[in-house]
Design a protein around this motif. Structure first.
Motif, PDB file in Angstrom:
ATOM      1  N   SER B 195       0.813  -1.218   0.000  1.00 49.35           N
ATOM      2  CA  SER B 195       0.000   0.000   0.000  1.00 49.35           C
ATOM      3  C   SER B 195       0.848   1.271   0.000  1.00 49.35           C
ATOM      4  O   SER B 195       0.327   2.376   0.133  1.00 49.35           O
ATOM      5  N   ASN B 196       2.137   1.094  -0.161  1.00 57.09           N
ATOM      6  CA  ASN B 196       3.051   2.246  -0.147  1.00 57.09           C
ATOM      7  C   ASN B 196       3.088   2.876  -1.534  1.00 57.09           C
ATOM      8  O   ASN B 196       3.587   2.263  -2.484  1.00 57.09           O
ATOM      9  N   THR B 197       2.597   4.095  -1.661  1.00 56.98           N
ATOM     10  CA  THR B 197       2.551   4.762  -2.969  1.00 56.98           C
ATOM     11  C   THR B 197       3.696   5.736  -3.182  1.00 56.98           C
ATOM     12  O   THR B 197       3.727   6.435  -4.202  1.00 56.98           O
ATOM     13  N   TYR B 198       4.622   5.814  -2.212  1.00 59.25           N
ATOM     14  CA  TYR B 198       5.767   6.735  -2.347  1.00 59.25           C
ATOM     15  C   TYR B 198       6.509   6.447  -3.654  1.00 59.25           C
ATOM     16  O   TYR B 198       6.921   5.309  -3.910  1.00 59.25           O
ATOM     17  N   VAL B 219       7.324   2.099   9.215  1.00 63.25           N
ATOM     18  CA  VAL B 219       5.930   2.516   9.092  1.00 63.25           C
ATOM     19  C   VAL B 219       5.897   4.030   8.880  1.00 63.25           C
ATOM     20  O   VAL B 219       6.609   4.776   9.566  1.00 63.25           O
ATOM     21  N   ILE B 220       5.108   4.471   7.935  1.00 60.13           N
ATOM     22  CA  ILE B 220       4.987   5.905   7.632  1.00 60.13           C
ATOM     23  C   ILE B 220       3.582   6.381   8.007  1.00 60.13           C
ATOM     24  O   ILE B 220       2.587   5.703   7.745  1.00 60.13           O
ATOM     25  N   ASP B 221       3.533   7.570   8.591  1.00 63.51           N
ATOM     26  CA  ASP B 221       2.254   8.186   8.958  1.00 63.51           C
ATOM     27  C   ASP B 221       2.239   9.629   8.425  1.00 63.51           C
ATOM     28  O   ASP B 221       3.188  10.379   8.647  1.00 63.51           O
ATOM     29  N   VAL B 222       1.175   9.981   7.724  1.00 60.28           N
ATOM     30  CA  VAL B 222       1.108  11.331   7.141  1.00 60.28           C
ATOM     31  C   VAL B 222      -0.011  12.160   7.776  1.00 60.28           C
ATOM     32  O   VAL B 222      -0.556  13.065   7.146  1.00 60.28           O
ATOM     33  N   THR B 223      -0.320  11.861   9.017  1.00 62.33           N
ATOM     34  CA  THR B 223      -1.350  12.639   9.711  1.00 62.33           C
ATOM     35  C   THR B 223      -1.019  14.131   9.685  1.00 62.33           C
ATOM     36  O   THR B 223      -1.897  14.981   9.491  1.00 62.33           O
ATOM     37  N   ASN B 224       0.251  14.477   9.836  1.00 64.09           N
ATOM     38  CA  ASN B 224       0.641  15.885   9.911  1.00 64.09           C
ATOM     39  C   ASN B 224       1.039  16.485   8.572  1.00 64.09           C
ATOM     40  O   ASN B 224       1.036  17.710   8.405  1.00 64.09           O
ATOM     41  N   GLY B 225       1.433  15.654   7.638  1.00 63.57           N
ATOM     42  CA  GLY B 225       1.868  16.169   6.348  1.00 63.57           C
ATOM     43  C   GLY B 225       2.340  15.045   5.463  1.00 63.57           C
ATOM     44  O   GLY B 225       2.707  13.970   5.954  1.00 63.57           O
ATOM     45  N   THR B 226       2.334  15.284   4.179  1.00 65.39           N
ATOM     46  CA  THR B 226       2.698  14.223   3.240  1.00 65.39           C
ATOM     47  C   THR B 226       4.077  14.410   2.615  1.00 65.39           C
ATOM     48  O   THR B 226       4.571  13.503   1.956  1.00 65.39           O
ATOM     49  N   THR B 227       4.677  15.583   2.802  1.00 62.32           N
ATOM     50  CA  THR B 227       5.978  15.833   2.176  1.00 62.32           C
ATOM     51  C   THR B 227       6.959  16.429   3.169  1.00 62.32           C
ATOM     52  O   THR B 227       6.575  17.111   4.121  1.00 62.32           O
ATOM     53  N   MET B 228       8.235  16.197   2.917  1.00 61.20           N
ATOM     54  CA  MET B 228       9.303  16.735   3.759  1.00 61.20           C
ATOM     55  C   MET B 228       9.537  18.210   3.406  1.00 61.20           C
ATOM     56  O   MET B 228       9.011  18.715   2.422  1.00 61.20           O
ATOM     57  N   GLY B 229      10.317  18.869   4.232  1.00 59.27           N
ATOM     58  CA  GLY B 229      10.653  20.260   3.966  1.00 59.27           C
ATOM     59  C   GLY B 229       9.560  21.235   4.343  1.00 59.27           C
ATOM     60  O   GLY B 229       9.668  22.428   4.077  1.00 59.27           O
ATOM     61  N   PRO B 283       3.229  -2.266   6.288  1.00 57.89           N
ATOM     62  CA  PRO B 283       4.584  -1.746   6.290  1.00 57.89           C
ATOM     63  C   PRO B 283       4.829  -0.817   5.096  1.00 57.89           C
ATOM     64  O   PRO B 283       4.260  -1.027   4.027  1.00 57.89           O
ATOM     65  N   ALA B 284       5.683   0.190   5.315  1.00 54.06           N
ATOM     66  CA  ALA B 284       6.126   1.011   4.193  1.00 54.06           C
ATOM     67  C   ALA B 284       7.300   0.319   3.496  1.00 54.06           C
ATOM     68  O   ALA B 284       7.365   0.270   2.265  1.00 54.06           O
ATOM     69  N   TRP B 285       8.228  -0.164   4.308  1.00 53.29           N
ATOM     70  CA  TRP B 285       9.338  -0.955   3.799  1.00 53.29           C
ATOM     71  C   TRP B 285       9.702  -2.008   4.845  1.00 53.29           C
ATOM     72  O   TRP B 285       9.587  -1.759   6.048  1.00 53.29           O
ATOM     73  N   THR B 286      10.156  -3.133   4.359  1.00 49.27           N
ATOM     74  CA  THR B 286      10.691  -4.176   5.228  1.00 49.27           C
ATOM     75  C   THR B 286      12.127  -4.443   4.793  1.00 49.27           C
ATOM     76  O   THR B 286      12.390  -4.627   3.600  1.00 49.27           O
ATOM     77  N   ILE B 287      13.013  -4.428   5.762  1.00 48.75           N
ATOM     78  CA  ILE B 287      14.435  -4.595   5.441  1.00 48.75           C
ATOM     79  C   ILE B 287      15.034  -5.638   6.375  1.00 48.75           C
ATOM     80  O   ILE B 287      14.977  -5.493   7.603  1.00 48.75           O
ATOM     81  N   GLN B 288      15.602  -6.646   5.791  1.00 48.79           N
ATOM     82  CA  GLN B 288      16.282  -7.668   6.583  1.00 48.79           C
ATOM     83  C   GLN B 288      17.752  -7.277   6.734  1.00 48.79           C
ATOM     84  O   GLN B 288      18.439  -7.015   5.740  1.00 48.79           O
ATOM     85  N   CYS B 289      18.198  -7.210   7.969  1.00 48.20           N
ATOM     86  CA  CYS B 289      19.603  -6.915   8.225  1.00 48.20           C
ATOM     87  C   CYS B 289      20.294  -8.149   8.815  1.00 48.20           C
ATOM     88  O   CYS B 289      19.698  -8.886   9.602  1.00 48.20           O
ATOM     89  N   TYR B 290      21.541  -8.332   8.426  1.00 43.71           N
ATOM     90  CA  TYR B 290      22.265  -9.540   8.782  1.00 43.71           C
ATOM     91  C   TYR B 290      23.518  -9.208   9.584  1.00 43.71           C
ATOM     92  O   TYR B 290      24.262  -8.294   9.225  1.00 43.71           O
TER      93      TYR B 290
END
Lengths: 105, 524
Positions: B195-198, B219-229, B283-290
């Motif tokens: 569901s991540n449209t970024y 996990v990303i939440d855009v309750t306050n805003g959708t863009t940085m800056g 999830p926005a992204w899932t990253i496996q670290c080793y």
């Protein structure tokens, strides 16, 4: 702020934020339903967009804050990873559009 | 809206300083102090709130006096603190290599964090109150202070460092013994949530080190805003969970700036994002670290000479998909900015172990003066070159993003033989920096080069250690006709440094001519 050149953001609740009265960072961005650029009697309106931005081009002589001047005013909106810019040159009033792919820089 | 700016001058011979943690052989960790009280992304500092009182490794320093201004950018304030600590003139790595950063803390979001310049169990930072103290404004009214720790390495020996640091800003290199058998620097390829449209680019960085593998879910939440800056309170936020809740965030992090590194957990993994629209998704992204498994081949330990290593720096200079094999008795490269490392075993049986970690603490070249309004080339004789000057531009407040920096000659004053087609007067220009680096692989991350002289910028073809040069700037009046200069968002809104000089034509006469340069820049 130049009295005839400014941006204006209208929120969903009817509140209006105008350059000179507010800094852009004070505007609740998610609530914007209209972003406009006014320039010497001309007007550009952006509506129905997911996210908006305001940008400036300025110039100055190194170290001389008094030499600071606006070169170009920009309003725009995001379209995925693209920023669609409405530029108006401060000297000539010339209007241009530009699409910037932020993934490229 | 007028951005408030300043110009900084560097001596052309300024040079960075590399540190091993103050005779710690690059082993152990740095002590630090975090201001944990809630803060925003801008800070107003004035005459009654501009002193920061602190001690490093138990030594109380004289307080530092911070730059005063309204709504100063947090990254600017952090670098100001760093430079003021360096400028105390201690000639001691505790202070000279100390670094203040504005970075996200898993338990609090974006905060100021001051690190000692040393490594090991004696390393510590204590921020205290005092006269006209800035500590409350900076969030140190409540704080978390953690001392450095001794090394947990298998290797009993230490590391030596050599080289010249060609970085423009402070940085810390983390060198990890690993043959990267599972993933590049232990960080797997991110999987984007359905569901991540970024539509921008998320980039991973760092070297992951832990005793076990961890999978992170961002996990990303855009309750306050959708863009940085867009300023604090108006931007997307990020949280993360981890396998077995081993390294979760307990507070959200505001994604304030594009192309700015954000930490995910405490094990070395970090991410940055290009400027695009986010949406709420989990999830926005899932990253496996080793975890690092092997030092070489399928051996958990290996001697110097066969063990391999990878690296990453806090500003994102990393080893990519490559790794380097250690050399017995010799130095090998770390990073793309001139550093080398040598591992010194205590004996023949002293092997490097997978996950053994070493740090190189790099201090930036020091500016020579701030808020300059003019440069004096001094007396220049006809048919000769002037001394070379260097300046850097930055926005201190009134913006969150700097881009498209251009530098041009606005007026050549009373010089009569500029571009006159005879024995001309030339206005020289050159640049390199964190925005536009230079060099030849593998040393291709040069951001600063000490000792630039007139002969380096007297051609339109730059030497390998500069990004671009111009033998003769013409008088211009637009940004389009000016020279491109890089910029960097990591430690403020800074332009790349610009080197300038003048060669006076043979027929030039007169004295005390004033020329003007003009800088063009976009800001938001």
């Amino acid at each position: 702020m130049n009295g005839t050149r400014y941006w204006e953001a209208e929120l969903a609740n009817g509140n209006v934020y105008r350059e000179g009265q507010y800094e852009w960072k004070e505007v609740p961005k998610k609530a914007i339903i209209r972003l406009s650029l006014f320039f010497d009697g001309r007007r550009w309106d952006l509506t129905g967009k997911e996210a908006y931005f305001v940008k400036y081009r300025a110039s100055m002589v190194p170290g001389i804050q008094e030499s600071f001047r606006i070169e170009r005013r920009t309003i725009g909106f995001y379209q995925g990873a693209e920023k669609v810019c409405y530029h108006v040159e401060e000297d000539s009033g010339r209007f241009t559009m530009e699409v910037i792919d932020t993934n490229v820089g | 809206m007028a951005a408030v700016t300043r110009w900084i001058e560097y001596s052309t011979t300024a040079s960075g300083v590399i540190g091993d943690g103050r005779a710690q052989g690059c082993k152990g960790t740095r002590g630090y102090s975090i201001g944990t009280a809630s803060v925003g992304d801008t800070f107003t500092i004035g005459p009654t709130t501009n002193n920061l009182h602190l001690s490093m490794d138990g030594e109380s320093g004289p307080y530092i006096t911070l730059y005063s201004g309204s709504n100063l950018d947090a990254r600017f304030v952090a670098r100001d603190i760093t430079e003021k600590l360096h400028n105390l003139g201690k000639v001691d790595q505790r202070w000279d290599n100390a670094i203040c950063v504005y970075e996200n803390i898993p338990s609090a979001g974006n905060r100021f964090k001051i690190y000692s310049g040393t490594l090991g169990s004696a390393s510590s930072v204590t921020v205290v109150s005092g006269t006209n103290s800035a500590h409350e404004i900076l969030g140190f009214g409540t704080k978390s202070e953690v001392g450095g720790s001794a090394t947990g390495n298998t290797f009993a020996g230490d590391a030596s460092i050599s080289g010249t640091y060609y970085g423009l800003f402070d940085d810390v290199y983390k060198v990890v013994i690993s043959n990267d058998n599972d993933a590049v620097r232990g960080i797997g390829t991110p999987t984007k949530g359905g569901s991540n449209t970024y539509a921008g680019t998320m980039t991973t960085g760092g070297v992951f080190t832990n005793a076990s593998d961890i999978q992170y879910v961002i996990v990303i939440d855009v309750t306050n805003g959708t863009t940085m800056g867009a300023g604090t309170g108006n931007v997307p936020t990020m949280t993360w969970t981890s396998t077995g809740s081993a390294d979760d965030s307990s507070a959200s992090t505001e994604l304030l700036f594009p192309n700015f590194w954000y930490k995910v957990g405490t094990k070395g993994f970090m991410v940055k994002f290009t400027d695009a629209v986010f949406n709420t998704c989990s999830p926005a992204w899932t990253i496996q670290c080793y975890k690092p498994d092997y030092a070489q081949g399928t051996n958990a330990t290996a001697p110097v000479g066969t063990a391999e290593y990878v690296w990453s720096s806090t500003r994102g200079d990393d080893s990519g998909a490559s790794r380097i094999t250690t050399v017995s008795g010799g130095f090998t490269r770390v990073g793309s900015r001139g550093l080398n490392v040598k591992f010194n075993p205590t004996g023949g049986a002293d092997y490097l172990g997978a996950g053994d970690t070493f740090y190189i603490v790099c201090a930036a070249p020091k500016p020579s003066s701030y808020n300059i309004s003019s440069l004096n080339y001094g007396n220049v004789t006809v048919s000769t070159e002037s001394s070379v000057k260097n300046v850097m531009f930055e926005i201190e407040s009134g913006a969150a993003q700097l881009s498209t920096v251009k530098f041009g000659l606005q007026s050549h004053g009373t010089f009569a033989h500029h571009s006159a087609g005879n024995n001309d007067t030339y206005f020289r220009f050159g640049t390199v920096g964190a925005g536009n680096t230079a060099g030849s692989a593998p040393i291709n991350g040069i951001e600063w080069y000490p000792g630039i002289v007139a002969a380096d910028i007297d051609s339109d073809t730059p030497p390998s250690y500069l990004y671009s040069t111009k033998a003769n700037l013409l008088v211009v009046s637009t940004a389009d006709d000016s020279q491109s200069v890089g910029n960097c968002p990591l430690v403020g809104m800074t332009s790349d440094p610009v080197w300038m000089g003048i060669r006076l034509g043979a027929a030039e006469t007169g004295a005390n001519s004033t020329i003007n340069y003009r800088l063009y820049f976009d800001y938001a």
